[in-house]
Write a protein that holds these residues in place. Structure first.
Motif, PDB file in Angstrom:
ATOM      1  N   PRO A  28       0.809  -1.228   0.000  1.00  0.00           N
ATOM      2  CA  PRO A  28       0.000   0.000   0.000  1.00  0.00           C
ATOM      3  C   PRO A  28       0.839   1.273   0.000  1.00  0.00           C
ATOM      4  N   ARG A  29       2.063   1.199   0.531  1.00  0.00           N
ATOM      5  CA  ARG A  29       2.916   2.396   0.589  1.00  0.00           C
ATOM      6  C   ARG A  29       3.286   2.914  -0.803  1.00  0.00           C
ATOM      7  N   LEU A  30       3.091   2.084  -1.849  1.00  0.00           N
ATOM      8  CA  LEU A  30       3.422   2.490  -3.217  1.00  0.00           C
ATOM      9  C   LEU A  30       2.244   3.122  -3.959  1.00  0.00           C
ATOM     10  N   LYS A  31       1.094   3.182  -3.306  1.00  0.00           N
ATOM     11  CA  LYS A  31      -0.122   3.678  -3.962  1.00  0.00           C
ATOM     12  C   LYS A  31       0.066   5.103  -4.502  1.00  0.00           C
ATOM     13  N   GLY A  32       0.655   5.979  -3.720  1.00  0.00           N
ATOM     14  CA  GLY A  32       0.888   7.360  -4.151  1.00  0.00           C
ATOM     15  C   GLY A  32       1.853   7.428  -5.326  1.00  0.00           C
ATOM     16  N   SER A  33       2.882   6.597  -5.302  1.00  0.00           N
ATOM     17  CA  SER A  33       3.851   6.568  -6.408  1.00  0.00           C
ATOM     18  C   SER A  33       3.191   6.082  -7.695  1.00  0.00           C
ATOM     19  N   ALA A  34       2.360   5.053  -7.588  1.00  0.00           N
ATOM     20  CA  ALA A  34       1.669   4.530  -8.765  1.00  0.00           C
ATOM     21  C   ALA A  34       0.743   5.602  -9.352  1.00  0.00           C
ATOM     22  N   LYS A  35       0.054   6.302  -8.491  1.00  0.00           N
ATOM     23  CA  LYS A  35      -0.848   7.367  -8.955  1.00  0.00           C
ATOM     24  C   LYS A  35      -0.050   8.476  -9.645  1.00  0.00           C
ATOM     25  N   SER A  36       1.083   8.849  -9.063  1.00  0.00           N
ATOM     26  CA  SER A  36       1.927   9.886  -9.671  1.00  0.00           C
ATOM     27  C   SER A  36       2.434   9.456 -11.040  1.00  0.00           C
ATOM     28  N   ARG A  66       0.462  -0.763 -12.161  1.00  0.00           N
ATOM     29  CA  ARG A  66      -0.057  -1.719 -11.186  1.00  0.00           C
ATOM     30  C   ARG A  66       1.028  -2.074 -10.172  1.00  0.00           C
ATOM     31  N   ILE A  67       0.670  -2.059  -8.906  1.00  0.00           N
ATOM     32  CA  ILE A  67       1.586  -2.443  -7.828  1.00  0.00           C
ATOM     33  C   ILE A  67       1.578  -3.960  -7.709  1.00  0.00           C
ATOM     34  N   ILE A  68       2.764  -4.545  -7.790  1.00  0.00           N
ATOM     35  CA  ILE A  68       2.943  -5.979  -7.567  1.00  0.00           C
ATOM     36  C   ILE A  68       4.149  -6.128  -6.653  1.00  0.00           C
ATOM     37  N   ILE A  72       6.258  -1.427  -9.221  1.00  0.00           N
ATOM     38  CA  ILE A  72       5.138  -0.888  -9.989  1.00  0.00           C
ATOM     39  C   ILE A  72       5.436  -1.222 -11.451  1.00  0.00           C
ATOM     40  N   VAL A  73       4.540  -1.986 -12.067  1.00  0.00           N
ATOM     41  CA  VAL A  73       4.738  -2.372 -13.462  1.00  0.00           C
ATOM     42  C   VAL A  73       3.954  -1.425 -14.363  1.00  0.00           C
ATOM     43  N   ASP A  74       4.411  -1.274 -15.593  1.00  0.00           N
ATOM     44  CA  ASP A  74       3.771  -0.331 -16.510  1.00  0.00           C
ATOM     45  C   ASP A  74       2.321  -0.729 -16.795  1.00  0.00           C
ATOM     46  N   PHE A  75       2.121  -1.981 -17.222  1.00  0.00           N
ATOM     47  CA  PHE A  75       0.784  -2.471 -17.538  1.00  0.00           C
ATOM     48  C   PHE A  75       0.656  -3.914 -17.066  1.00  0.00           C
ATOM     49  N   TYR A  76      -0.573  -4.299 -16.752  1.00  0.00           N
ATOM     50  CA  TYR A  76      -0.826  -5.658 -16.286  1.00  0.00           C
ATOM     51  C   TYR A  76      -2.175  -6.130 -16.819  1.00  0.00           C
ATOM     52  N   ILE A  77      -2.184  -7.336 -17.405  1.00  0.00           N
ATOM     53  CA  ILE A  77      -3.427  -7.957 -17.865  1.00  0.00           C
ATOM     54  C   ILE A  77      -3.771  -9.060 -16.879  1.00  0.00           C
TER      55      ILE A  77
END
Length: 144
Positions: A28-36, A66-68, A72-77
């Motif tokens: 969850p700590r990466l949520k802000g980074s992913a949004k940015s 997407r956070i995994i 944080i990966v660029d795209f995820y299917i």
């Protein structure tokens, strides 16, 4: 769709076997980074996103940034358990980091497909065809 697996997809006439990975680690700590990262409007990512979001690519749902785990990966299917990374200059000096990251993603049962920034910017049709070919090769169900 005719010839399609239940809840599945057909690409270039080939039924695709789904491989959803349902229990991925999440920080969850990466949520802000992913949004940015999503809001940064990185041109190659935005152009790719315009080609694939809202089911435009064979009705598959893509997540962007997407956070995994700790990454944080660029795209995820989700339906395929497939990570798509767009590689540009920022990856030139990160060969070891990228290798460790990719090994981690693979250890979770995911597959990783890489496409070059130049292909997105100059040859989008070929980049999309390359992704289709990869999915058919890795997930396609032969009829024989």
């Amino acid at each position: 769709m005719e010839g399609c697996l239940k809840g599945g997809v057909v690409i270039n006439g080939t039924p695709i076997k789904l491989n959803p990975i349902l229990d991925l680690p999440y920080q969850p700590r990466l949520k802000g980074s992913a949004k940015s990262l999503r809001q940064a409007e990185n041109l190659p990512e935005v152009l790719f996103w315009m080609q694939v979001h809202k089911g435009k690519f064979h009705q598959l749902d893509f997540d962007r940034q997407r956070i995994i785990g700790n990454y944080i990966v660029d795209f995820y299917i989700k339906k395929l358990g497939l990570v798509i990374e767009i590689d540009g200059d920022s990856h030139d000096n990160k060969v070891n980091y990228d290798s460790i990251r990719e090994d981690y993603l693979i250890s979770l049962g995911l597959k990783v497909y890489r496409v070059l920034v130049d292909d997105i910017l100059r040859h989008m049709d070929f980049a999309i065809m390359g992704l289709e070919d990869y999915i058919v090769k890795e997930y396609g169900v032969s009829s024989g």
